[in-house]
Design a protein around this motif. Structure first.
Motif, PDB file in Angstrom:
ATOM      1  N   LEU A  20     -26.166  -5.502  16.552  1.00 28.32           N
ATOM      2  CA  LEU A  20     -24.959  -6.365  16.508  1.00 28.32           C
ATOM      3  C   LEU A  20     -25.218  -7.833  16.097  1.00 28.32           C
ATOM      4  O   LEU A  20     -24.397  -8.435  15.242  1.00 28.32           O
ATOM      5  CB  LEU A  20     -24.392  -6.572  17.801  1.00 28.32           C
ATOM      6  N   ALA A  21     -26.288  -8.081  16.637  1.00 29.68           N
ATOM      7  CA  ALA A  21     -26.608  -9.608  15.990  1.00 29.68           C
ATOM      8  C   ALA A  21     -27.112  -9.523  14.640  1.00 29.68           C
ATOM      9  O   ALA A  21     -26.814 -10.626  13.836  1.00 29.68           O
ATOM     10  CB  ALA A  21     -28.086  -9.872  16.916  1.00 29.68           C
ATOM     11  N   GLY A  22     -27.876  -8.485  14.167  1.00 30.58           N
ATOM     12  CA  GLY A  22     -28.164  -8.421  12.782  1.00 30.58           C
ATOM     13  C   GLY A  22     -26.825  -8.336  11.762  1.00 30.58           C
ATOM     14  O   GLY A  22     -26.905  -8.945  10.770  1.00 30.58           O
ATOM     15  N   TYR A  27     -23.890 -12.041   9.219  1.00 33.29           N
ATOM     16  CA  TYR A  27     -22.554 -12.408   8.456  1.00 33.29           C
ATOM     17  C   TYR A  27     -22.131 -13.788   8.590  1.00 33.29           C
ATOM     18  O   TYR A  27     -21.862 -14.435   7.802  1.00 33.29           O
ATOM     19  CB  TYR A  27     -21.664 -11.246   8.726  1.00 33.29           C
ATOM     20  N   ALA A  28     -22.329 -14.233  10.129  1.00 34.83           N
ATOM     21  CA  ALA A  28     -21.682 -15.634  10.407  1.00 34.83           C
ATOM     22  C   ALA A  28     -22.565 -16.294   9.754  1.00 34.83           C
ATOM     23  O   ALA A  28     -21.791 -17.447   9.229  1.00 34.83           O
ATOM     24  CB  ALA A  28     -21.548 -15.475  11.724  1.00 34.83           C
ATOM     25  N   VAL A  29     -23.838 -16.311   9.769  1.00 35.12           N
ATOM     26  CA  VAL A  29     -24.639 -17.359   9.088  1.00 35.12           C
ATOM     27  C   VAL A  29     -24.293 -17.431   7.900  1.00 35.12           C
ATOM     28  O   VAL A  29     -24.237 -18.583   6.933  1.00 35.12           O
ATOM     29  CB  VAL A  29     -26.187 -16.979   9.558  1.00 35.12           C
ATOM     30  N   MET A  30     -24.433 -16.289   7.103  1.00 32.86           N
ATOM     31  CA  MET A  30     -24.092 -16.396   5.631  1.00 32.86           C
ATOM     32  C   MET A  30     -22.805 -16.658   5.341  1.00 32.86           C
ATOM     33  O   MET A  30     -22.635 -17.673   4.167  1.00 32.86           O
ATOM     34  CB  MET A  30     -24.206 -14.614   5.175  1.00 32.86           C
ATOM     35  N   PHE A  51     -20.935 -13.650  -4.279  1.00 33.94           N
ATOM     36  CA  PHE A  51     -21.183 -12.307  -4.517  1.00 33.94           C
ATOM     37  C   PHE A  51     -22.369 -11.613  -4.298  1.00 33.94           C
ATOM     38  O   PHE A  51     -22.655 -10.486  -3.739  1.00 33.94           O
ATOM     39  CB  PHE A  51     -20.336 -11.689  -5.656  1.00 33.94           C
ATOM     40  N   PHE A  52     -23.345 -12.152  -4.924  1.00 31.58           N
ATOM     41  CA  PHE A  52     -24.788 -11.875  -5.161  1.00 31.58           C
ATOM     42  C   PHE A  52     -25.726 -12.432  -3.965  1.00 31.58           C
ATOM     43  O   PHE A  52     -26.225 -11.824  -3.474  1.00 31.58           O
ATOM     44  CB  PHE A  52     -25.182 -12.470  -6.477  1.00 31.58           C
ATOM     45  N   THR A  53     -25.389 -13.783  -3.732  1.00 32.94           N
ATOM     46  CA  THR A  53     -26.451 -14.424  -2.745  1.00 32.94           C
ATOM     47  C   THR A  53     -26.035 -13.976  -1.421  1.00 32.94           C
ATOM     48  O   THR A  53     -26.808 -14.002  -0.334  1.00 32.94           O
ATOM     49  CB  THR A  53     -26.588 -16.017  -2.710  1.00 32.94           C
ATOM     50  N   LEU A  57     -28.750 -12.595   1.255  1.00 39.29           N
ATOM     51  CA  LEU A  57     -28.979 -13.427   2.557  1.00 39.29           C
ATOM     52  C   LEU A  57     -28.653 -12.753   3.764  1.00 39.29           C
ATOM     53  O   LEU A  57     -29.218 -12.445   4.770  1.00 39.29           O
ATOM     54  CB  LEU A  57     -27.932 -14.530   2.449  1.00 39.29           C
ATOM     55  N   TRP A  58     -27.560 -11.813   3.814  1.00 33.07           N
ATOM     56  CA  TRP A  58     -27.071 -11.171   4.905  1.00 33.07           C
ATOM     57  C   TRP A  58     -27.961  -9.973   5.124  1.00 33.07           C
ATOM     58  O   TRP A  58     -28.436  -9.611   6.328  1.00 33.07           O
ATOM     59  CB  TRP A  58     -25.520 -10.445   4.581  1.00 33.07           C
ATOM     60  N   ALA A  59     -28.408  -9.360   4.209  1.00 30.29           N
ATOM     61  CA  ALA A  59     -29.582  -8.094   4.250  1.00 30.29           C
ATOM     62  C   ALA A  59     -30.766  -8.630   4.767  1.00 30.29           C
ATOM     63  O   ALA A  59     -31.541  -8.316   5.666  1.00 30.29           O
ATOM     64  CB  ALA A  59     -29.834  -7.610   2.897  1.00 30.29           C
ATOM     65  N   LEU A  60     -31.284  -9.758   4.326  1.00 31.96           N
ATOM     66  CA  LEU A  60     -32.540 -10.623   4.867  1.00 31.96           C
ATOM     67  C   LEU A  60     -32.421 -11.108   6.631  1.00 31.96           C
ATOM     68  O   LEU A  60     -33.189 -10.854   7.233  1.00 31.96           O
ATOM     69  CB  LEU A  60     -32.923 -12.014   4.140  1.00 31.96           C
ATOM     70  N   LEU A  61     -31.047 -11.542   6.587  1.00 31.69           N
ATOM     71  CA  LEU A  61     -30.891 -12.041   8.265  1.00 31.69           C
ATOM     72  C   LEU A  61     -30.777 -10.437   9.135  1.00 31.69           C
ATOM     73  O   LEU A  61     -31.181 -10.638  10.317  1.00 31.69           O
ATOM     74  CB  LEU A  61     -29.481 -12.590   8.172  1.00 31.69           C
TER      75      LEU A  61
END
Length: 92
Positions: A20-22, A27-30, A51-53, A57-61
């Protein structure tokens, strides 16, 4: 080759909290980072690059939530970053 059991989370609630955090926290941070960028750059340009970044970024977070030792530190850091990034947008 199976994973070493000493490194696996025993509690299903902690595992659910990491997932859930991930997903939600990442998503919220992104999203809040891209809102911050709209205060600096034109919205059209941020929207085109989001659309790209955004996905990268979400995948890295999301990955960062599973790499961190404490899930509570992940929740606190994601909540703090979301608040920090969204303040300039909310003020203006």
């Amino acid at each position: 080759m199976p994973a070493n059991p000493k490194y696996l989370t025993r509690s299903p609630w902690l595992r659910f909290s990491r997932i859930l955090a991930g997903t939600v926290g990442g998503y919220a941070v992104m999203l809040s980072l891209h809102l911050l960028l709209t205060t600096v750059f034109p919205r059209e340009n941020v929207l085109a690059t989001a659309f790209f970044t955004g996905y990268i970024l979400w995948a890295l977070l999301l990955l960062g939530a599973f790499v961190a030792r404490s899930v509570w530190k992940v929740w606190l850091s994601y909540a703090g970053l979301t608040l920090l990034f969204s303040l300039p947008y909310l003020i203006s």
